[in-house]
Design a protein around this motif. Structure first.
Motif, short mmCIF file in Angstrom:
data_model
loop_
_atom_site.label_atom_id
_atom_site.label_comp_id
_atom_site.label_asym_id
_atom_site.label_seq_id
_atom_site.Cartn_x
_atom_site.Cartn_y
_atom_site.Cartn_z
N SER A 26 0.41 -0.84 0.42
CA SER A 26 -0.40 -0.07 0.19
C SER A 26 0.97 1.11 0.12
O SER A 26 1.84 1.35 0.94
N THR A 133 -3.27 -0.11 -3.05
CA THR A 133 -3.50 -1.01 -3.10
C THR A 133 -5.64 -0.95 -3.02
O THR A 133 -6.20 -1.49 -2.87
N TYR A 136 -6.94 -1.24 -6.70
CA TYR A 136 -6.66 -2.71 -6.71
C TYR A 136 -7.65 -3.50 -5.56
O TYR A 136 -8.41 -3.91 -6.80
N LEU A 137 -8.03 -3.88 -4.56
CA LEU A 137 -8.81 -4.77 -4.15
C LEU A 137 -9.92 -3.98 -3.86
O LEU A 137 -11.46 -4.78 -4.12
N SER A 138 -10.91 -2.53 -4.39
CA SER A 138 -11.93 -2.77 -4.85
C SER A 138 -12.38 -2.85 -6.61
O SER A 138 -13.15 -2.93 -7.11
N ALA A 140 -11.17 -5.50 -7.44
CA ALA A 140 -11.31 -7.07 -7.58
C ALA A 140 -12.63 -7.54 -6.84
O ALA A 140 -12.62 -8.58 -7.82
N ILE A 147 -11.68 -12.32 -1.61
CA ILE A 147 -10.15 -11.62 -0.83
C ILE A 147 -10.63 -12.30 0.86
O ILE A 147 -11.20 -12.48 1.66
N VAL A 149 -8.55 -11.93 3.96
CA VAL A 149 -7.75 -10.99 5.08
C VAL A 149 -6.92 -11.82 6.18
O VAL A 149 -7.77 -11.94 6.48
N ALA A 181 -7.96 -2.13 5.39
CA ALA A 181 -7.32 -2.66 3.81
C ALA A 181 -8.96 -2.04 2.86
O ALA A 181 -8.96 -1.87 1.51
N ILE A 183 -11.84 -2.07 3.03
CA ILE A 183 -12.81 -3.08 2.94
C ILE A 183 -14.32 -2.61 3.54
O ILE A 183 -14.29 -3.05 4.30
#
Length: 198
Positions: A26, A133, A136-138, A140, A147, A149, A181, A183
């Motif tokens: 990150s 990140t 990137y995670l959004s 995904a 995901i 964690v 993260a 999320i």
């Protein structure tokens, strides 16, 4: 950065290099520098609080700088000019602070050029892995990817809900992953707890 660069080098030496497609850092992560490690060590010596400063790895001091708004983040670290400016400014302040507070503990001023030179090498190694990140995670999640964690430690060591002051420096409970993260709570659909008996 130092330890992470060593671990990446050991993986490469073992014939298992990590590509930036598989490993990401990150850009918002704060970095630990030599003066953080020194502060943890000096605090332990001055207050003789082994239980509160058990590792002397500079983690607590890194979090302190983050909350003081003087921390250096990964995106600053991998930008040579920004890193140079922030490191010089921080080091001048740290040398003054530490000499005043811990002069009796044998503190010696830290050298800017030595630290900048060494850590610039680590920045070169880590630069390809640094990214946003959260985005990137959004992406995904939008693609329906799973995901996982992993959280370290447990509630008993949480900075707010743990057995204060014998705690870690970070939030270790489930809600902290929403911040750490990026999320949303609505996306958490399964939580697995692991307990160790001693």
């Amino acid at each position: 950065p130092k330890q992470l660069a060593k671990e990446l080098a050991s993986l490469e030496a073992a014939g298992r290099p990590l590509s930036s497609d598989r490993f990401k850092i990150s850009e918002l992560a704060h970095i630990t520098l030599p003066y953080h490690v020194i502060l943890d060590t000096l605090e332990k010596l001055k207050h003789k609080r082994e239980q509160i400063f058990p590792t002397s790895q500079g983690i607590g001091a890194t979090y302190t700088d983050k909350l003081r708004r003087i921390g250096i983040r990964m995106r600053d670290f991998v930008n040579p000019e920004v890193f140079k400016e922030k490191l010089r400014e921080n080091l001048e302040a740290k040398n003054r602070e530490y000499a005043l507070l811990y002069g009796d503990e044998g503190f010696e001023p830290l050298d800017f050029e030595a630290i900048y030179s060494e850590y610039s090498r680590y920045a070169e190694i880590l630069r390809p892995y640094v990214t946003d990140t959260a985005i990137y995670l959004s992406k995904a999640m939008a693609q329906g990817k799973k995901i996982v964690v992993e959280g370290a430690q447990a509630t008993g060591l949480d900075v707010d809900f743990g057995a204060y002051p014998y705690i870690t420096t970070s939030s270790t409970t489930i809600p902290s992953l929403c911040i750490g993260a990026s999320i949303p709570p609505s996306k958490i659909n399964k939580v697995v707890g692991v307990m160790g008996a001693y």
